[in-house]
Scaffold this motif. Structure first.
Motif, PDB file in Angstrom:
ATOM      1  N   ILE A   1       0.907  -1.150   0.000  1.00 23.23           N
ATOM      2  CA  ILE A   1       0.000   0.000   0.000  1.00 23.23           C
ATOM      3  C   ILE A   1       0.947   1.201   0.000  1.00 23.23           C
ATOM      4  CG2 ILE A   1      -1.801   1.261   1.221  1.00 23.23           C
ATOM      5  CD1 ILE A   1      -2.462  -1.387   2.671  1.00 23.23           C
ATOM      6  N   PRO A   2       1.131   1.856  -1.151  1.00 21.24           N
ATOM      7  CA  PRO A   2       2.134   2.907  -1.264  1.00 21.24           C
ATOM      8  C   PRO A   2       2.028   3.960  -0.153  1.00 21.24           C
ATOM      9  CG  PRO A   2       1.232   2.407  -3.415  1.00 21.24           C
ATOM     10  CD  PRO A   2       0.396   1.664  -2.407  1.00 21.24           C
ATOM     11  N   GLY A   3       3.185   4.243   0.457  1.00 24.90           N
ATOM     12  CA  GLY A   3       3.262   5.251   1.502  1.00 24.90           C
ATOM     13  C   GLY A   3       2.727   4.816   2.854  1.00 24.90           C
ATOM     14  N   VAL A   4       2.168   3.607   2.938  1.00 24.41           N
ATOM     15  CA  VAL A   4       1.583   3.114   4.191  1.00 24.41           C
ATOM     16  C   VAL A   4       2.328   1.888   4.694  1.00 24.41           C
ATOM     17  CG1 VAL A   4      -0.483   2.167   5.293  1.00 24.41           C
ATOM     18  CG2 VAL A   4      -0.697   4.003   3.609  1.00 24.41           C
ATOM     19  N   GLY A   5       2.421   0.856   3.854  1.00 30.05           N
ATOM     20  CA  GLY A   5       3.073  -0.383   4.259  1.00 30.05           C
ATOM     21  C   GLY A   5       2.614  -1.549   3.410  1.00 30.05           C
ATOM     22  N   PHE A   6       2.466  -2.709   4.044  1.00 29.27           N
ATOM     23  CA  PHE A   6       2.074  -3.923   3.342  1.00 29.27           C
ATOM     24  C   PHE A   6       0.883  -4.551   4.054  1.00 29.27           C
ATOM     25  CE2 PHE A   6       6.533  -3.249   2.607  1.00 29.27           C
ATOM     26  CZ  PHE A   6       6.650  -3.437   1.238  1.00 29.27           C
ATOM     27  N   SER A   7       0.012  -5.187   3.290  1.00 27.65           N
ATOM     28  CA  SER A   7      -1.133  -5.862   3.889  1.00 27.65           C
ATOM     29  C   SER A   7      -1.271  -7.259   3.306  1.00 27.65           C
ATOM     30  CB  SER A   7      -2.424  -5.077   3.645  1.00 27.65           C
ATOM     31  OG  SER A   7      -2.758  -5.099   2.272  1.00 27.65           O
ATOM     32  N   ALA A   8      -1.943  -8.108   4.052  1.00 29.93           N
ATOM     33  CA  ALA A   8      -2.282  -9.456   3.607  1.00 29.93           C
ATOM     34  C   ALA A   8      -3.583  -9.829   4.302  1.00 29.93           C
ATOM     35  CB  ALA A   8      -1.184 -10.448   3.966  1.00 29.93           C
ATOM     36  N   TYR A   9      -4.402 -10.623   3.646  1.00 26.94           N
ATOM     37  CA  TYR A   9      -5.676 -11.058   4.221  1.00 26.94           C
ATOM     38  C   TYR A   9      -5.783 -12.566   4.120  1.00 26.94           C
ATOM     39  CZ  TYR A   9      -7.201  -6.223   4.228  1.00 26.94           C
ATOM     40  OH  TYR A   9      -7.297  -4.881   4.472  1.00 26.94           O
ATOM     41  N   PHE A  10      -6.366 -13.173   5.140  1.00 25.13           N
ATOM     42  CA  PHE A  10      -6.588 -14.608   5.125  1.00 25.13           C
ATOM     43  C   PHE A  10      -7.901 -14.936   5.811  1.00 25.13           C
ATOM     44  CE2 PHE A  10      -4.383 -13.791   9.086  1.00 25.13           C
ATOM     45  CZ  PHE A  10      -5.005 -14.625  10.007  1.00 25.13           C
ATOM     46  N   THR A  11      -8.406 -16.137   5.546  1.00 24.61           N
ATOM     47  CA  THR A  11      -9.595 -16.652   6.215  1.00 24.61           C
ATOM     48  C   THR A  11      -9.147 -17.824   7.070  1.00 24.61           C
ATOM     49  OG1 THR A  11     -10.985 -16.016   4.346  1.00 24.61           O
ATOM     50  CG2 THR A  11     -11.906 -17.622   5.875  1.00 24.61           C
ATOM     51  N   ASP A  12      -9.487 -17.791   8.370  1.00 26.64           N
ATOM     52  CA  ASP A  12      -9.056 -18.870   9.256  1.00 26.64           C
ATOM     53  C   ASP A  12      -9.942 -20.099   9.082  1.00 26.64           C
ATOM     54  OD1 ASP A  12     -11.378 -18.472  10.776  1.00 26.64           O
ATOM     55  OD2 ASP A  12     -10.338 -17.551  12.461  1.00 26.64           O
TER      56      ASP A  12
ATOM     57  N   ASN B   1     -13.417 -16.925   9.565  1.00 29.16           N
ATOM     58  CA  ASN B   1     -13.214 -15.514   9.908  1.00 29.16           C
ATOM     59  C   ASN B   1     -12.146 -14.914   9.004  1.00 29.16           C
ATOM     60  OD1 ASN B   1     -14.912 -15.520  12.365  1.00 29.16           O
ATOM     61  ND2 ASN B   1     -13.378 -16.985  13.053  1.00 29.16           N
ATOM     62  N   ARG B   2     -12.459 -13.806   8.351  1.00 29.07           N
ATOM     63  CA  ARG B   2     -11.481 -13.136   7.501  1.00 29.07           C
ATOM     64  C   ARG B   2     -10.728 -12.116   8.342  1.00 29.07           C
ATOM     65  NH1 ARG B   2     -12.969 -11.354   1.617  1.00 29.07           N
ATOM     66  NH2 ARG B   2     -13.034 -13.611   1.533  1.00 29.07           N
ATOM     67  N   MET B   3      -9.401 -12.135   8.216  1.00 30.73           N
ATOM     68  CA  MET B   3      -8.554 -11.227   8.986  1.00 30.73           C
ATOM     69  C   MET B   3      -7.551 -10.556   8.074  1.00 30.73           C
ATOM     70  SD  MET B   3      -7.792 -13.475  12.335  1.00 30.73           S
ATOM     71  CE  MET B   3      -8.954 -14.773  12.701  1.00 30.73           C
ATOM     72  N   GLY B   4      -7.218  -9.328   8.428  1.00 30.73           N
ATOM     73  CA  GLY B   4      -6.225  -8.585   7.679  1.00 30.73           C
ATOM     74  C   GLY B   4      -5.021  -8.303   8.547  1.00 30.73           C
ATOM     75  N   LEU B   5      -3.861  -8.312   7.929  1.00 33.32           N
ATOM     76  CA  LEU B   5      -2.610  -8.018   8.608  1.00 33.32           C
ATOM     77  C   LEU B   5      -2.003  -6.783   7.968  1.00 33.32           C
ATOM     78  CD1 LEU B   5      -1.187 -11.652   8.507  1.00 33.32           C
ATOM     79  CD2 LEU B   5      -2.483 -10.592  10.359  1.00 33.32           C
ATOM     80  N   LEU B   6      -1.387  -5.926   8.773  1.00 34.25           N
ATOM     81  CA  LEU B   6      -0.774  -4.713   8.245  1.00 34.25           C
ATOM     82  C   LEU B   6       0.602  -4.530   8.852  1.00 34.25           C
ATOM     83  CD1 LEU B   6      -0.998  -2.032   6.628  1.00 34.25           C
ATOM     84  CD2 LEU B   6      -1.877  -1.017   8.733  1.00 34.25           C
ATOM     85  N   GLU B   7       1.581  -4.309   7.989  1.00 36.40           N
ATOM     86  CA  GLU B   7       2.935  -3.961   8.403  1.00 36.40           C
ATOM     87  C   GLU B   7       3.175  -2.538   7.928  1.00 36.40           C
ATOM     88  OE1 GLU B   7       7.577  -5.180   7.512  1.00 36.40           O
ATOM     89  OE2 GLU B   7       5.985  -6.176   6.438  1.00 36.40           O
ATOM     90  N   THR B   8       3.431  -1.615   8.842  1.00 33.77           N
ATOM     91  CA  THR B   8       3.666  -0.235   8.438  1.00 33.77           C
ATOM     92  C   THR B   8       5.076  -0.080   7.872  1.00 33.77           C
ATOM     93  OG1 THR B   8       4.313   0.367  10.686  1.00 33.77           O
ATOM     94  CG2 THR B   8       2.020   0.730  10.084  1.00 33.77           C
ATOM     95  N   ASP B   9       5.176   0.606   6.747  1.00 35.01           N
ATOM     96  CA  ASP B   9       6.450   0.883   6.084  1.00 35.01           C
ATOM     97  C   ASP B   9       6.179   1.971   5.049  1.00 35.01           C
ATOM     98  OD1 ASP B   9       8.781   1.000   4.609  1.00 35.01           O
ATOM     99  OD2 ASP B   9       8.974  -1.170   4.389  1.00 35.01           O
ATOM    100  N   GLU B  10       6.482   3.206   5.397  1.00 30.46           N
ATOM    101  CA  GLU B  10       6.179   4.331   4.512  1.00 30.46           C
ATOM    102  C   GLU B  10       6.918   4.267   3.183  1.00 30.46           C
ATOM    103  OE1 GLU B  10       6.710   7.963   6.671  1.00 30.46           O
ATOM    104  OE2 GLU B  10       5.130   7.463   8.098  1.00 30.46           O
ATOM    105  N   SER B  11       7.951   3.419   3.083  1.00 29.72           N
ATOM    106  CA  SER B  11       8.694   3.319   1.827  1.00 29.72           C
ATOM    107  C   SER B  11       8.079   2.294   0.866  1.00 29.72           C
ATOM    108  CB  SER B  11      10.156   2.948   2.107  1.00 29.72           C
ATOM    109  OG  SER B  11      10.246   1.642   2.647  1.00 29.72           O
ATOM    110  N   ALA B  12       6.963   1.684   1.230  1.00 27.74           N
ATOM    111  CA  ALA B  12       6.321   0.677   0.373  1.00 27.74           C
ATOM    112  C   ALA B  12       5.873   1.305  -0.947  1.00 27.74           C
ATOM    113  CB  ALA B  12       5.118   0.069   1.086  1.00 27.74           C
TER     114      ALA B  12
END
Length: 60
Positions: A31-42, A46-57
């Motif tokens: 996600i430009p300027g924000v970081g990285f995301s990933a989504y999975f269903t357990d 249940n659908r869950m999203g993960l976010l890693e912040t990294d402004e250089s993405a």
């Protein structure tokens, strides 16, 4: 309201989630300027999203 939990999204962690029976909905992506995301269903659907912040993405 639940608070977000921040952590790194190494490829090995996503593979670990998948190995535990989850289904990857969207693999790690920038996600430009924000970081990285990933989504999975357990295993319970249940659908869950993960976010890693990294402004250089950036989108490559």
């Amino acid at each position: 309201m639940p608070r977000p939990v921040h952590f790194e999204l190494p490829v090995a962690a996503i593979a670990s989630v998948e190995g535990a029976g989850a289904t990857i909905v969207y693999p790690k992506r920038p996600i430009p300027g924000v970081g990285f995301s990933a989504y999975f269903t357990d295993t319970e659907g249940n659908r869950m999203g993960l976010l890693e912040t990294d402004e250089s993405a950036v989108i490559e």
